[in-house]
Design a protein around this motif. Sequence first.
Motif, PDB file in Angstrom:
ATOM      1  N   CYS A 128       0.826  -1.208   0.000  1.00 55.39           N
ATOM      2  CA  CYS A 128       0.000   0.000   0.000  1.00 55.39           C
ATOM      3  C   CYS A 128       0.863   1.261   0.000  1.00 55.39           C
ATOM      4  N   ALA A 129       2.014   1.219   0.685  1.00 51.31           N
ATOM      5  CA  ALA A 129       2.919   2.371   0.663  1.00 51.31           C
ATOM      6  C   ALA A 129       3.408   2.638  -0.764  1.00 51.31           C
ATOM      7  N   LEU A 130       3.743   1.582  -1.484  1.00 50.48           N
ATOM      8  CA  LEU A 130       4.172   1.747  -2.876  1.00 50.48           C
ATOM      9  C   LEU A 130       3.010   2.189  -3.753  1.00 50.48           C
ATOM     10  N   GLY A 131       1.805   1.703  -3.452  1.00 48.91           N
ATOM     11  CA  GLY A 131       0.632   2.151  -4.186  1.00 48.91           C
ATOM     12  C   GLY A 131       0.358   3.623  -3.964  1.00 48.91           C
TER      13      GLY A 131
ATOM     14  N   SER B 278      -1.987   5.560 -12.068  1.00 52.69           N
ATOM     15  CA  SER B 278      -3.251   5.011 -11.583  1.00 52.69           C
ATOM     16  C   SER B 278      -3.006   3.670 -10.902  1.00 52.69           C
ATOM     17  N   THR B 279      -3.735   3.431  -9.820  1.00 54.54           N
ATOM     18  CA  THR B 279      -3.508   2.269  -8.964  1.00 54.54           C
ATOM     19  C   THR B 279      -4.831   1.675  -8.520  1.00 54.54           C
ATOM     20  N   ALA B 280      -4.855   0.356  -8.353  1.00 51.22           N
ATOM     21  CA  ALA B 280      -6.031  -0.322  -7.811  1.00 51.22           C
ATOM     22  C   ALA B 280      -5.584  -1.405  -6.855  1.00 51.22           C
ATOM     23  N   TYR B 281      -6.224  -1.447  -5.689  1.00 49.27           N
ATOM     24  CA  TYR B 281      -5.919  -2.446  -4.673  1.00 49.27           C
ATOM     25  C   TYR B 281      -7.065  -3.450  -4.590  1.00 49.27           C
TER      26      TYR B 281
ATOM     27  N   VAL C 216      -5.356   0.057 -15.223  1.00 52.57           N
ATOM     28  CA  VAL C 216      -4.582   0.785 -14.210  1.00 52.57           C
ATOM     29  C   VAL C 216      -3.090   0.508 -14.363  1.00 52.57           C
ATOM     30  N   ASP C 217      -2.289   1.504 -14.045  1.00 54.56           N
ATOM     31  CA  ASP C 217      -0.836   1.362 -14.168  1.00 54.56           C
ATOM     32  C   ASP C 217      -0.277   0.337 -13.183  1.00 54.56           C
ATOM     33  N   LEU C 218      -0.842   0.331 -11.964  1.00 53.40           N
ATOM     34  CA  LEU C 218      -0.358  -0.584 -10.932  1.00 53.40           C
ATOM     35  C   LEU C 218      -1.548  -1.304 -10.303  1.00 53.40           C
ATOM     36  N   LEU C 219      -1.522  -2.625 -10.376  1.00 48.17           N
ATOM     37  CA  LEU C 219      -2.543  -3.462  -9.752  1.00 48.17           C
ATOM     38  C   LEU C 219      -1.931  -4.168  -8.550  1.00 48.17           C
TER      39      LEU C 219
ATOM     40  N   HIS D 212       0.635  -8.207 -19.072  1.00 48.18           N
ATOM     41  CA  HIS D 212       2.005  -8.624 -19.383  1.00 48.18           C
ATOM     42  C   HIS D 212       2.680  -7.637 -20.326  1.00 48.18           C
ATOM     43  N   ASP D 213       3.804  -7.073 -19.863  1.00 48.51           N
ATOM     44  CA  ASP D 213       4.577  -6.083 -20.624  1.00 48.51           C
ATOM     45  C   ASP D 213       3.784  -4.818 -20.946  1.00 48.51           C
ATOM     46  N   ARG D 214       2.651  -4.618 -20.278  1.00 43.08           N
ATOM     47  CA  ARG D 214       1.846  -3.413 -20.485  1.00 43.08           C
ATOM     48  C   ARG D 214       1.644  -2.614 -19.205  1.00 43.08           C
ATOM     49  N   ARG D 215       1.458  -3.309 -18.097  1.00 45.96           N
ATOM     50  CA  ARG D 215       1.203  -2.680 -16.806  1.00 45.96           C
ATOM     51  C   ARG D 215       1.894  -3.512 -15.717  1.00 45.96           C
ATOM     52  N   SER D 216       1.918  -2.986 -14.503  1.00 49.30           N
ATOM     53  CA  SER D 216       2.630  -3.648 -13.409  1.00 49.30           C
ATOM     54  C   SER D 216       1.676  -4.257 -12.394  1.00 49.30           C
ATOM     55  N   ILE D 217       2.178  -5.271 -11.688  1.00 48.91           N
ATOM     56  CA  ILE D 217       1.420  -5.956 -10.643  1.00 48.91           C
ATOM     57  C   ILE D 217       2.291  -6.087  -9.400  1.00 48.91           C
TER      58      ILE D 217
END
Length: 250
Positions: free
Chosen positions: A117-120, A129-132, A161-164, A190-195
């Motif tokens: 969550c800190a990184l989010g 953009s981020t989603a938890y 979202v950029d970060l899931l 895959h190779d498009r956004r981060s997890i």
Amino acid sequence: MLTHPTLDQLHDLGLHGMAKGFKDLGAHPETASLDHAAWLALLLDHETTLRRQKRFERLARVAKLRQAATVEDIDYRTARGLDRAMFLKLAGCDWIRAKHNLLITGPCGVGKSWIACALGQKACREDLSTAYHRVPRLFAALALARGDGRYAAMLRQIARVDLLILDDWGPETLNADQRRDLLEIVEDRHDRRSIIITSQVPVDRWYEIIGDPTIADAVLDRLVHNAYRIELTGESLRKKKNPATVTMQA
């Protein structure tokens, strides 16, 4: 100086940061010596700052992070295997821009969710953009969406979202629908956004949690090959805190 008409015009144009800056600067006599270019630069700074703050607040609200965590509050003193240099590098968020993943593993209570969550929260501050999602609830929501026709739209929303953040994965073996859901999510990103994935189960046991060998190969190949890893150890931090401080830094 026509203060009030100018303020009204700035507000009418949606330049609320500039309006506040105009009012604040006018209240300080020392700013009277500034030339027009300096005034304009200060007003633009006010507008930029306000827009960035509103953008962050909107991203943080949409992200629905479980913990009110920040990277500045991370505890490096507790012996749990958290590498400070590596974490500070991750806090820069370049790995998200590079479409890499992060896998956080360790026993219950060592701060996996807090770190995620800190990184989010930092990603939101970096205009990403981020989603938890807690994994059990996400799978349940996808199962409902599959039944009422919202499944494809929900997957598209997750993919954008950029970060899931997928928190608390395992240790139960996935069923057939959950395996397909996970594969769809990972394939879309895959190779498009981060997890970020957090789990009590070590990465080398994820294969058996997924269950199906073919799907496990596909998922782990896409998740692991470009992923950073944080492998935490030690006792639960909750045992070391009293009830008044249990929600503070981890």
